[in-house]
Design a protein around this motif. Sequence first.
Motif, PDB file in Angstrom:
ATOM      1  N   THR A   1      42.069  31.679  45.764  1.00 50.26           N
ATOM      2  CA  THR A   1      40.748  31.763  45.154  1.00 50.26           C
ATOM      3  C   THR A   1      40.074  33.075  45.526  1.00 50.26           C
ATOM      4  OG1 THR A   1      40.545  29.374  45.355  1.00 50.26           O
ATOM      5  CG2 THR A   1      38.513  30.622  44.991  1.00 50.26           C
ATOM      6  N   PRO A   2      39.590  33.838  44.546  1.00 47.50           N
ATOM      7  CA  PRO A   2      38.819  35.042  44.867  1.00 47.50           C
ATOM      8  C   PRO A   2      37.574  34.671  45.679  1.00 47.50           C
ATOM      9  CG  PRO A   2      39.402  34.985  42.546  1.00 47.50           C
ATOM     10  CD  PRO A   2      39.743  33.637  43.113  1.00 47.50           C
TER      11      PRO A   2
ATOM     12  N   GLU B   1      42.365  40.903  52.776  1.00 44.20           N
ATOM     13  CA  GLU B   1      42.778  42.209  52.233  1.00 44.20           C
ATOM     14  C   GLU B   1      44.235  42.498  52.568  1.00 44.20           C
ATOM     15  OE1 GLU B   1      38.601  44.729  52.166  1.00 44.20           O
ATOM     16  OE2 GLU B   1      39.872  44.850  53.951  1.00 44.20           O
ATOM     17  N   GLY B   2      44.644  42.167  53.777  1.00 43.95           N
ATOM     18  CA  GLY B   2      46.021  42.394  54.202  1.00 43.95           C
ATOM     19  C   GLY B   2      47.034  41.615  53.386  1.00 43.95           C
ATOM     20  N   GLU B   3      46.613  40.492  52.842  1.00 41.53           N
ATOM     21  CA  GLU B   3      47.468  39.667  51.988  1.00 41.53           C
ATOM     22  C   GLU B   3      47.308  40.016  50.507  1.00 41.53           C
ATOM     23  OE1 GLU B   3      49.808  37.549  52.777  1.00 41.53           O
ATOM     24  OE2 GLU B   3      49.467  37.652  54.943  1.00 41.53           O
ATOM     25  N   GLY B   4      46.485  41.032  50.218  1.00 41.25           N
ATOM     26  CA  GLY B   4      46.274  41.446  48.832  1.00 41.25           C
ATOM     27  C   GLY B   4      45.444  40.463  48.026  1.00 41.25           C
ATOM     28  N   LYS B   5      44.621  39.683  48.698  1.00 42.97           N
ATOM     29  CA  LYS B   5      43.789  38.685  48.021  1.00 42.97           C
ATOM     30  C   LYS B   5      42.478  39.310  47.556  1.00 42.97           C
ATOM     31  CE  LYS B   5      46.827  35.639  49.097  1.00 42.97           C
ATOM     32  NZ  LYS B   5      47.526  34.746  48.208  1.00 42.97           N
ATOM     33  N   PRO B   6      41.942  38.845  46.437  1.00 43.02           N
ATOM     34  CA  PRO B   6      40.666  39.387  45.958  1.00 43.02           C
ATOM     35  C   PRO B   6      39.514  38.912  46.837  1.00 43.02           C
ATOM     36  CG  PRO B   6      41.471  37.705  44.446  1.00 43.02           C
ATOM     37  CD  PRO B   6      42.526  37.891  45.498  1.00 43.02           C
TER      38      PRO B   6
ATOM     39  N   ARG C   1      33.581  37.176  35.804  1.00 35.75           N
ATOM     40  CA  ARG C   1      34.852  37.883  35.998  1.00 35.75           C
ATOM     41  C   ARG C   1      35.999  36.925  36.296  1.00 35.75           C
ATOM     42  NH1 ARG C   1      36.165  42.171  40.819  1.00 35.75           N
ATOM     43  NH2 ARG C   1      38.345  42.508  40.270  1.00 35.75           N
ATOM     44  N   TRP C   2      35.776  35.952  37.171  1.00 36.67           N
ATOM     45  CA  TRP C   2      36.872  35.133  37.671  1.00 36.67           C
ATOM     46  C   TRP C   2      36.983  33.752  37.001  1.00 36.67           C
ATOM     47  CZ3 TRP C   2      40.508  37.554  40.162  1.00 36.67           C
ATOM     48  CH2 TRP C   2      40.194  38.715  40.860  1.00 36.67           C
ATOM     49  N   LEU C   3      35.921  33.253  36.392  1.00 40.54           N
ATOM     50  CA  LEU C   3      35.974  31.888  35.863  1.00 40.54           C
ATOM     51  C   LEU C   3      35.914  31.786  34.350  1.00 40.54           C
ATOM     52  CD1 LEU C   3      33.610  30.120  38.428  1.00 40.54           C
ATOM     53  CD2 LEU C   3      36.099  30.222  38.436  1.00 40.54           C
ATOM     54  N   MET C   4      35.405  32.812  33.698  1.00 39.00           N
ATOM     55  CA  MET C   4      35.276  32.734  32.243  1.00 39.00           C
ATOM     56  C   MET C   4      36.609  33.106  31.582  1.00 39.00           C
ATOM     57  SD  MET C   4      32.126  31.832  31.793  1.00 39.00           S
ATOM     58  CE  MET C   4      31.752  32.201  30.117  1.00 39.00           C
ATOM     59  N   PRO C   5      37.000  32.357  30.569  1.00 43.39           N
ATOM     60  CA  PRO C   5      38.243  32.715  29.855  1.00 43.39           C
ATOM     61  C   PRO C   5      38.052  34.035  29.128  1.00 43.39           C
ATOM     62  CG  PRO C   5      37.150  30.839  28.817  1.00 43.39           C
ATOM     63  CD  PRO C   5      36.355  31.171  30.033  1.00 43.39           C
TER      64      PRO C   5
ATOM     65  N   LEU D   1      26.550  35.875  39.252  1.00 42.88           N
ATOM     66  CA  LEU D   1      26.822  35.669  37.835  1.00 42.88           C
ATOM     67  C   LEU D   1      27.950  36.566  37.348  1.00 42.88           C
ATOM     68  CD1 LEU D   1      23.187  35.298  36.449  1.00 42.88           C
ATOM     69  CD2 LEU D   1      24.903  33.486  36.781  1.00 42.88           C
ATOM     70  N   ALA D   2      27.942  37.827  37.751  1.00 42.44           N
ATOM     71  CA  ALA D   2      29.016  38.747  37.367  1.00 42.44           C
ATOM     72  C   ALA D   2      30.358  38.289  37.938  1.00 42.44           C
ATOM     73  CB  ALA D   2      28.687  40.170  37.834  1.00 42.44           C
TER      74      ALA D   2
END
Length: 100
Positions: A36-37, A58-63, A95-99, A90-91
């Motif tokens: 999950t971001p 960050e070390g695992e490349g996660k957002p 970014r992460w939840l809207m299709p 909201l942004a």
Amino acid sequence: MFGRHLAEIGFPTLKAPNADFWRPYALSVNAARIDTPILMQLADSEYLYALETIHALEGEGKPVEAYIFPDERHIKWQPAHRLAIYERNLAWFERWLMPH
């Protein structure tokens, strides 16, 4: 006192930290499994506690994104900071939840 209440329901005390207790919950320990971001909007009085988690993710490349607000507490009270947080939330959701 809140600390006493936590100890009564099974949380380890600060005097006797228990790594095994926190292992299933600690984001820093479980960074590789997190999909999950994560957006952190932190008070300057709290951000040091989040650094281990931020670096692990960050070390695992996660957002992960972290923003630090000066002269704040956990609940942000300054109107400009609250507005920035609301707009960023909201942004982030868009970014992460809207299709797309």
